[in-house]
Structure formats: structure tokens, C-alpha cells
Write a protein that holds these residues in place. Structure first.
Motif, short mmCIF file in Angstrom:
data_model
loop_
_atom_site.label_atom_id
_atom_site.label_comp_id
_atom_site.label_asym_id
_atom_site.label_seq_id
_atom_site.Cartn_x
_atom_site.Cartn_y
_atom_site.Cartn_z
N ALA A 36 27.58 32.76 52.97
CA ALA A 36 27.42 32.92 51.53
C ALA A 36 28.37 34.00 51.01
CB ALA A 36 25.98 33.26 51.17
N ALA A 37 28.49 35.09 51.74
CA ALA A 37 29.40 36.17 51.32
C ALA A 37 30.83 35.65 51.25
CB ALA A 37 29.30 37.35 52.28
N ALA A 38 31.23 34.89 52.26
CA ALA A 38 32.59 34.33 52.27
C ALA A 38 32.79 33.37 51.09
CB ALA A 38 32.85 33.61 53.59
N ASP A 39 31.79 32.55 50.82
CA ASP A 39 31.89 31.61 49.70
C ASP A 39 31.97 32.34 48.36
OD1 ASP A 39 31.78 29.53 51.52
OD2 ASP A 39 29.67 29.04 51.11
N LEU A 40 31.19 33.40 48.20
CA LEU A 40 31.23 34.16 46.95
C LEU A 40 32.58 34.85 46.78
CD1 LEU A 40 27.66 35.74 46.83
CD2 LEU A 40 28.51 33.71 45.63
N ARG A 41 33.09 35.41 47.85
CA ARG A 41 34.38 36.10 47.81
C ARG A 41 35.49 35.12 47.46
NH1 ARG A 41 37.30 39.74 46.10
NH2 ARG A 41 38.98 40.45 47.39
N ALA A 42 35.38 33.90 47.92
CA ALA A 42 36.41 32.89 47.68
C ALA A 42 36.49 32.47 46.21
CB ALA A 42 36.17 31.67 48.56
N VAL A 43 35.40 32.60 45.47
CA VAL A 43 35.41 32.10 44.09
C VAL A 43 35.48 33.18 43.02
CG1 VAL A 43 34.34 29.89 44.63
CG2 VAL A 43 32.89 31.82 44.01
N VAL A 44 35.05 34.39 43.32
CA VAL A 44 35.12 35.46 42.33
C VAL A 44 35.96 36.59 42.91
CG1 VAL A 44 33.83 37.14 40.97
CG2 VAL A 44 32.94 34.83 41.24
N ASP A 45 37.14 36.73 42.36
CA ASP A 45 38.10 37.71 42.86
C ASP A 45 37.94 39.04 42.10
OD1 ASP A 45 40.18 38.65 44.42
OD2 ASP A 45 41.70 37.34 43.56
N SER A 46 38.93 39.87 42.16
CA SER A 46 38.90 41.19 41.53
C SER A 46 38.76 41.06 40.01
CB SER A 46 40.18 41.95 41.85
OG SER A 46 41.27 41.38 41.15
N PRO A 47 38.25 42.10 39.36
CA PRO A 47 38.10 42.04 37.90
C PRO A 47 39.42 41.69 37.19
CG PRO A 47 36.93 43.94 38.75
CD PRO A 47 37.69 43.34 39.90
N ARG A 48 40.48 42.30 37.62
CA ARG A 48 41.78 42.03 36.97
C ARG A 48 42.19 40.57 37.13
NH1 ARG A 48 47.28 45.54 37.10
NH2 ARG A 48 48.47 44.10 35.85
N SER A 49 42.05 40.04 38.34
CA SER A 49 42.42 38.64 38.59
C SER A 49 41.58 37.70 37.75
CB SER A 49 42.24 38.30 40.07
OG SER A 49 43.11 39.05 40.87
N GLN A 50 40.28 37.97 37.67
CA GLN A 50 39.39 37.11 36.90
C GLN A 50 39.74 37.16 35.42
OE1 GLN A 50 38.02 35.36 39.84
NE2 GLN A 50 36.76 34.94 38.07
N GLN A 51 40.06 38.33 34.89
CA GLN A 51 40.36 38.47 33.47
C GLN A 51 41.62 37.71 33.07
OE1 GLN A 51 40.49 42.70 32.95
NE2 GLN A 51 38.27 42.91 33.05
N GLU A 52 42.50 37.49 34.00
CA GLU A 52 43.74 36.77 33.71
C GLU A 52 43.55 35.26 33.66
OE1 GLU A 52 46.44 38.18 36.72
OE2 GLU A 52 46.61 40.15 35.79
N LEU A 53 42.39 34.78 34.11
CA LEU A 53 42.14 33.34 34.15
C LEU A 53 41.64 32.83 32.81
CD1 LEU A 53 40.20 33.19 37.54
CD2 LEU A 53 42.58 32.53 37.13
N PRO A 54 41.88 31.55 32.52
CA PRO A 54 41.28 30.95 31.33
C PRO A 54 39.75 30.94 31.46
CG PRO A 54 42.92 29.48 32.32
CD PRO A 54 42.72 30.62 33.26
N GLU A 55 39.07 31.00 30.34
CA GLU A 55 37.61 31.04 30.38
C GLU A 55 37.00 29.85 31.11
OE1 GLU A 55 35.73 32.00 26.63
OE2 GLU A 55 37.38 33.36 26.15
N VAL A 56 37.57 28.67 30.95
CA VAL A 56 37.02 27.49 31.62
C VAL A 56 37.10 27.65 33.14
CG1 VAL A 56 39.14 26.08 31.57
CG2 VAL A 56 36.89 24.97 31.52
N THR A 57 38.15 28.28 33.63
CA THR A 57 38.28 28.53 35.07
C THR A 57 37.29 29.59 35.52
OG1 THR A 57 40.62 27.92 34.95
CG2 THR A 57 39.90 29.16 36.90
N ARG A 58 37.14 30.64 34.72
CA ARG A 58 36.18 31.69 35.06
C ARG A 58 34.78 31.10 35.15
NH1 ARG A 58 37.27 37.07 31.50
NH2 ARG A 58 35.90 38.01 33.05
N LEU A 59 34.42 30.27 34.19
CA LEU A 59 33.09 29.67 34.21
C LEU A 59 32.94 28.75 35.42
CD1 LEU A 59 30.32 29.28 33.03
CD2 LEU A 59 31.30 27.60 31.43
#
Length: 138
Positions: A36-59
């Protein structure tokens, strides 16, 4: 209370139970936690990386994280199942979010989250990830 706070309280309770030996981790608990930890890490990256993504991708990433928690839940019983079930419950607001415009049709109650809500949910996932990673190696 927000999603991040709900996860924080859940994590504190789990850590206390483990520390006080009220929750004795099994080999399966550790294995499921690692996956589960590996799966979570694979989909939610660092705050900066996530903020650069489109909202639809973040969701989409947040929904994948919730799915990873649900899948992990299906493979355990007892305290780990209760922990993961409570985590999934805390993350359920994600299921009511939409990232695309409503257009002229119904949204089935889906709402557009704020950027702050995205960030809070992502931080909750990161906190859950770190806890599961520690459980995996406990």
C-alpha cells in the motif's frame, strides 16, 4: 475537521496502539502495508510535482490512492483492516469531487475542490504513506 486532520488522528492512534502492543503487527500486516505504501507513493508525488499537474490529473491520482487503500483493505483482517477502513472513510470526500466543468447536465452531487483541498488531500495521502512504510519495516 479536514481530511488531513482525520488521517493525522488515525495515524496517531495506530502508532500508539503499536507502541503499547495493543496492535501486534503480523507478517501479513507488514506485507500489505509495504504494498500500500508503494502504491500511494507511486500516485502522489511531492507537493511541487503535484501542483504542476492539471487538476483532472491530480484528482485521478487521489482516486488511485483511495483505490490502493481499498485494495489493501481487502487483503487484511483485524486491526490493519480497521485502520485501512478508517483511512478510506477519511478519504471519501475525494469521491465527491470533480475536475471537469459541469456543463449542462447533472453532476450527481460532485463539487469542484479548491486548490487547498487538493493540497490537503495529497498531504493526507503522504502522511498515510509514511505511516504504512514505517509499519512495513516495524
Amino acid at each position: 475537521m479536514g481530511m488531513r486532520q482525520d488521517i493525522e488522528e488515525l495515524v496517531e492512534e495506530a502508532e500508539r496502539q503499536i507502541r503499547e502492543h495493543k496492535w501486534v503487527l503480523s507478517a501479513n500486516d507488514r506485507t500489505v502495508a509495504a504494498r500500500a505504501a508503494a502504491d500511494l507513493r507511486a500516485v502522489v508525488d511531492s507537493p511541487r510535482s503535484q501542483q504542476e499537474l492539471p487538476e483532472v490529473t491530480r484528482l485521478g491520482h487521489l482516486r488511485e490512492a483511495l483505490a490502493a487503500v481499498a485494495i489493501a483493505l481487502a487483503h487484511v483482517h483485524g486491526s490493519m483492516a480497521w485502520f485501512l477502513g478508517a483511512a478510506a472513510t477519511a478519504l471519501t470526500p475525494i469521491l465527491h469531487w470533480r475536475a471537469v466543468p459541469a456543463g449542462h447536465g447533472p453532476t450527481f452531487g460532485a463539487v469542484s475542490p479548491t486548490l487547498q483541498q487538493y493540497a490537503e488531500a495529497e498531504e493526507a495521502i503522504r502522511r498515510l504513506h509514511s505511516t504504512l512504510a514505517r509499519i512495513a519495516t516495524a
